[in-house]
Design a protein around this motif. Structure first.
Motif, PDB file in Angstrom:
ATOM      1  N   VAL A 125      40.950 104.586  45.448  1.00  0.00           N
ATOM      2  CA  VAL A 125      41.634 104.637  44.142  1.00  0.00           C
ATOM      3  C   VAL A 125      42.977 105.341  44.297  1.00  0.00           C
ATOM      4  O   VAL A 125      43.982 104.935  43.691  1.00  0.00           O
ATOM      5  CB  VAL A 125      40.756 105.344  43.091  1.00  0.00           C
ATOM      6  CG1 VAL A 125      41.492 105.461  41.755  1.00  0.00           C
ATOM      7  CG2 VAL A 125      39.440 104.611  42.897  1.00  0.00           C
ATOM      8  N   GLN A 126      43.015 106.382  45.130  1.00  0.00           N
ATOM      9  CA  GLN A 126      44.278 107.093  45.380  1.00  0.00           C
ATOM     10  C   GLN A 126      45.320 106.145  45.976  1.00  0.00           C
ATOM     11  O   GLN A 126      46.504 106.214  45.638  1.00  0.00           O
ATOM     12  CB  GLN A 126      44.043 108.283  46.316  1.00  0.00           C
ATOM     13  CG  GLN A 126      43.253 109.416  45.687  1.00  0.00           C
ATOM     14  CD  GLN A 126      43.213 110.648  46.559  1.00  0.00           C
ATOM     15  OE1 GLN A 126      44.236 111.086  47.078  1.00  0.00           O
ATOM     16  NE2 GLN A 126      42.031 111.231  46.728  1.00  0.00           N
ATOM     17  N   MET A 127      44.868 105.271  46.873  1.00  0.00           N
ATOM     18  CA  MET A 127      45.774 104.302  47.492  1.00  0.00           C
ATOM     19  C   MET A 127      46.302 103.317  46.447  1.00  0.00           C
ATOM     20  O   MET A 127      47.481 102.956  46.456  1.00  0.00           O
ATOM     21  CB  MET A 127      45.055 103.547  48.615  1.00  0.00           C
ATOM     22  CG  MET A 127      44.828 104.387  49.868  1.00  0.00           C
ATOM     23  SD  MET A 127      43.868 103.533  51.124  1.00  0.00           S
ATOM     24  CE  MET A 127      44.977 102.181  51.532  1.00  0.00           C
ATOM     25  N   GLU A 128      45.419 102.915  45.531  1.00  0.00           N
ATOM     26  CA  GLU A 128      45.836 101.987  44.475  1.00  0.00           C
ATOM     27  C   GLU A 128      46.885 102.642  43.571  1.00  0.00           C
ATOM     28  O   GLU A 128      47.851 102.000  43.156  1.00  0.00           O
ATOM     29  CB  GLU A 128      44.626 101.564  43.635  1.00  0.00           C
ATOM     30  CG  GLU A 128      43.694 100.566  44.314  1.00  0.00           C
ATOM     31  CD  GLU A 128      42.570 100.118  43.393  1.00  0.00           C
ATOM     32  OE1 GLU A 128      42.887  99.581  42.309  1.00  0.00           O
ATOM     33  OE2 GLU A 128      41.394 100.325  43.742  1.00  0.00           O
ATOM     34  N   ILE A 129      46.646 103.919  43.259  1.00  0.00           N
ATOM     35  CA  ILE A 129      47.603 104.662  42.413  1.00  0.00           C
ATOM     36  C   ILE A 129      48.947 104.754  43.114  1.00  0.00           C
ATOM     37  O   ILE A 129      50.001 104.539  42.507  1.00  0.00           O
ATOM     38  CB  ILE A 129      47.052 106.065  42.072  1.00  0.00           C
ATOM     39  CG1 ILE A 129      45.818 105.943  41.166  1.00  0.00           C
ATOM     40  CG2 ILE A 129      48.121 106.926  41.396  1.00  0.00           C
ATOM     41  CD1 ILE A 129      44.994 107.209  41.052  1.00  0.00           C
ATOM     42  N   ALA A 130      48.907 105.052  44.416  1.00  0.00           N
ATOM     43  CA  ALA A 130      50.147 105.198  45.205  1.00  0.00           C
ATOM     44  C   ALA A 130      50.893 103.875  45.332  1.00  0.00           C
ATOM     45  O   ALA A 130      52.122 103.862  45.488  1.00  0.00           O
ATOM     46  CB  ALA A 130      49.825 105.761  46.579  1.00  0.00           C
ATOM     47  N   SER A 131      50.167 102.757  45.236  1.00  0.00           N
ATOM     48  CA  SER A 131      50.823 101.445  45.363  1.00  0.00           C
ATOM     49  C   SER A 131      51.628 101.097  44.120  1.00  0.00           C
ATOM     50  O   SER A 131      52.507 100.238  44.152  1.00  0.00           O
ATOM     51  CB  SER A 131      49.781 100.360  45.624  1.00  0.00           C
ATOM     52  OG  SER A 131      49.027 100.099  44.446  1.00  0.00           O
ATOM     53  N   ARG A 132      51.299 101.740  42.990  1.00  0.00           N
ATOM     54  CA  ARG A 132      52.023 101.561  41.726  1.00  0.00           C
ATOM     55  C   ARG A 132      52.028 100.105  41.256  1.00  0.00           C
ATOM     56  O   ARG A 132      53.018  99.617  40.713  1.00  0.00           O
ATOM     57  CB  ARG A 132      53.457 102.088  41.846  1.00  0.00           C
ATOM     58  CG  ARG A 132      53.537 103.528  42.319  1.00  0.00           C
ATOM     59  CD  ARG A 132      54.939 103.937  42.704  1.00  0.00           C
ATOM     60  NE  ARG A 132      54.968 105.263  43.322  1.00  0.00           N
ATOM     61  CZ  ARG A 132      56.044 105.800  43.905  1.00  0.00           C
ATOM     62  NH1 ARG A 132      57.172 105.119  43.932  1.00  0.00           N
ATOM     63  NH2 ARG A 132      55.980 106.996  44.448  1.00  0.00           N
ATOM     64  N   LYS A 133      50.907  99.435  41.473  1.00  0.00           N
ATOM     65  CA  LYS A 133      50.800  98.027  41.105  1.00  0.00           C
ATOM     66  C   LYS A 133      50.059  97.826  39.776  1.00  0.00           C
ATOM     67  O   LYS A 133      50.149  96.770  39.156  1.00  0.00           O
ATOM     68  CB  LYS A 133      50.062  97.238  42.199  1.00  0.00           C
ATOM     69  CG  LYS A 133      50.763  97.230  43.552  1.00  0.00           C
ATOM     70  CD  LYS A 133      52.105  96.546  43.487  1.00  0.00           C
ATOM     71  CE  LYS A 133      52.768  96.499  44.868  1.00  0.00           C
ATOM     72  NZ  LYS A 133      54.154  95.991  44.781  1.00  0.00           N
ATOM     73  N   LYS A 134      49.281  98.853  39.383  1.00  0.00           N
ATOM     74  CA  LYS A 134      48.605  98.753  38.091  1.00  0.00           C
ATOM     75  C   LYS A 134      48.395 100.152  37.501  1.00  0.00           C
ATOM     76  O   LYS A 134      48.434 101.151  38.233  1.00  0.00           O
ATOM     77  CB  LYS A 134      47.281  98.018  38.217  1.00  0.00           C
ATOM     78  CG  LYS A 134      46.235  98.681  39.077  1.00  0.00           C
ATOM     79  CD  LYS A 134      44.955  97.834  39.056  1.00  0.00           C
ATOM     80  CE  LYS A 134      43.858  98.475  39.900  1.00  0.00           C
ATOM     81  NZ  LYS A 134      42.603  97.696  39.857  1.00  0.00           N
ATOM     82  N   ILE A 135      48.184 100.181  36.217  1.00  0.00           N
ATOM     83  CA  ILE A 135      48.001 101.459  35.521  1.00  0.00           C
ATOM     84  C   ILE A 135      46.531 101.841  35.612  1.00  0.00           C
ATOM     85  O   ILE A 135      45.654 101.079  35.203  1.00  0.00           O
ATOM     86  CB  ILE A 135      48.474 101.362  34.057  1.00  0.00           C
ATOM     87  CG1 ILE A 135      50.001 101.197  34.039  1.00  0.00           C
ATOM     88  CG2 ILE A 135      48.062 102.602  33.262  1.00  0.00           C
ATOM     89  CD1 ILE A 135      50.587 100.872  32.698  1.00  0.00           C
ATOM     90  N   ILE A 136      46.286 103.014  36.190  1.00  0.00           N
ATOM     91  CA  ILE A 136      44.918 103.470  36.432  1.00  0.00           C
ATOM     92  C   ILE A 136      44.672 104.765  35.662  1.00  0.00           C
ATOM     93  O   ILE A 136      45.514 105.667  35.652  1.00  0.00           O
ATOM     94  CB  ILE A 136      44.679 103.691  37.941  1.00  0.00           C
ATOM     95  CG1 ILE A 136      44.832 102.344  38.686  1.00  0.00           C
ATOM     96  CG2 ILE A 136      43.302 104.297  38.206  1.00  0.00           C
ATOM     97  CD1 ILE A 136      44.836 102.464  40.186  1.00  0.00           C
ATOM     98  N   THR A 137      43.509 104.852  35.023  1.00  0.00           N
ATOM     99  CA  THR A 137      43.151 106.060  34.276  1.00  0.00           C
ATOM    100  C   THR A 137      42.013 106.796  34.975  1.00  0.00           C
ATOM    101  O   THR A 137      41.190 106.189  35.670  1.00  0.00           O
ATOM    102  CB  THR A 137      42.715 105.729  32.829  1.00  0.00           C
ATOM    103  OG1 THR A 137      41.617 104.824  32.881  1.00  0.00           O
ATOM    104  CG2 THR A 137      43.856 105.102  32.045  1.00  0.00           C
ATOM    105  N   ASP A 138      41.982 108.090  34.776  1.00  0.00           N
ATOM    106  CA  ASP A 138      40.913 108.932  35.322  1.00  0.00           C
ATOM    107  C   ASP A 138      39.632 108.658  34.529  1.00  0.00           C
ATOM    108  O   ASP A 138      39.626 108.774  33.292  1.00  0.00           O
ATOM    109  CB  ASP A 138      41.333 110.404  35.205  1.00  0.00           C
ATOM    110  CG  ASP A 138      40.240 111.355  35.646  1.00  0.00           C
ATOM    111  OD1 ASP A 138      39.430 110.962  36.495  1.00  0.00           O
ATOM    112  OD2 ASP A 138      40.188 112.481  35.108  1.00  0.00           O
ATOM    113  N   GLU A 139      38.571 108.316  35.227  1.00  0.00           N
ATOM    114  CA  GLU A 139      37.321 107.958  34.535  1.00  0.00           C
ATOM    115  C   GLU A 139      36.682 109.128  33.800  1.00  0.00           C
ATOM    116  O   GLU A 139      35.876 108.939  32.891  1.00  0.00           O
ATOM    117  CB  GLU A 139      36.311 107.358  35.537  1.00  0.00           C
ATOM    118  CG  GLU A 139      35.898 108.319  36.629  1.00  0.00           C
ATOM    119  CD  GLU A 139      34.860 107.708  37.575  1.00  0.00           C
ATOM    120  OE1 GLU A 139      34.408 108.444  38.463  1.00  0.00           O
ATOM    121  OE2 GLU A 139      34.516 106.535  37.419  1.00  0.00           O
TER     122      GLU A 139
END
Length: 259
Positions: free
Chosen positions: A219-233
């Motif tokens: 998930v950290q990698m996805e956040i760093a990619s800045r390709k989608k908006i991710i929220t903390d569960e």
């Protein structure tokens, strides 16, 4: 006709995080004021209440003084009637008339006695009322001085921060207009429901900022990619990577310094 440029997720995240930094700065300014505006408002209400109470007590004092004056007039009238009835008793023709006048005299004597009793009671009330008035005046003076001091404090803080706060509010509205309605609505909803109004936070030491829950590496990698908006569960906050957060913090700090 020129094609409208698509806003990337990264640009959306940067704008959202900038808005968060601006709104957080506004929060800080308002926190400096703290409870002062409410304190001033409460003191103003208390001062007005004391003034109203003082006015009422003074009005009561005037009424009691008038009552004493009325009772004194009644006593003088009763004394005049007693003298009149006494003179009439000297010229009565029979016992019935004499007894009738005697009853009138006795009635007026009772009226005098009752009026004097009331006057004594009123004088006690006056002393009590004067004591209450003195205490209320003292309290009013103390509260007015305290209010003046608190207003001075608030005015000083407002002078120091008013210009910056207004500029930041304008900036906040400016940035809100850059964000799509759905995303802005989500930001405001999260901001209203989380601690310190932080709707968007960077990852810190592998966890959501201000949280102890670790975010999985994927998930950290996805956040760093800045390709989608991710929220903390766990908290529901929108997450950004530390590098983006640091870049925007520096940029916004430069903007704050220029205000």
């Amino acid at each position: 006709m020129a094609k409208k440029t698509e806003v990337t997720v990264e640009e959306k995240l940067r704008t959202l995080y900038d808005l968060q930094l601006i709104d957080s700065r506004i929060d800080e300014i308002r926190n400096v004021r703290g409870e002062l505006p409410l304190e001033v408002e409460d003191l103003e209400d208390e001062v007005e209440g004391l003034k109203t109470r003082l006015e009422k007590h003074n009005g009561n004092l005037v009424e009691i003084t008038e009552e004493i004056s009325n009772k004194k007039n009644l006593i003088e009238e009763a004394k005049s009637l007693i003298k009149k009835y006494g003179d009439q008793q000297k010229n009565v023709r029979n016992n019935r008339e004499f007894n009738s006048l005697t009853k009138e005299v006795e009635f007026q004597e009772l009226e005098i006695e009752l009026a004097e009793k009331h006057i004594k009671e009123f004088k006690v009330q006056i002393e009590q009322k004067k004591e209450v008035i003195a205490q209320t005046k003292e309290r009013l003076s103390e509260r007015e001085n305290h209010l003046k001091h608190k207003k001075g404090e608030l005015d000083d803080i407002l002078k120091e921060t008013e210009k910056e706060e207004k500029a930041l509010i304008d900036k906040s509205l400016e940035y809100e207009n850059l964000i799509e309605a759905r995303l802005l609505s989500a930001y405001k909803r999260i901001r209203a429901n989380v601690k310190n109004g932080l709707a968007i936070v960077p990852i810190e030491r592998g966890a959501s900022g201000g949280s102890f829950f670790t975010i999985p590496p994927q998930v950290q990698m996805e956040i760093a990619s800045r390709k989608k908006i991710i929220t903390d569960e766990h908290s529901g906050r929108i997450l950004v990577d530390p590098a983006l957060a640091e870049e925007e913090k520096q940029r916004m700090e430069d903007m704050f310094a220029a205000i």
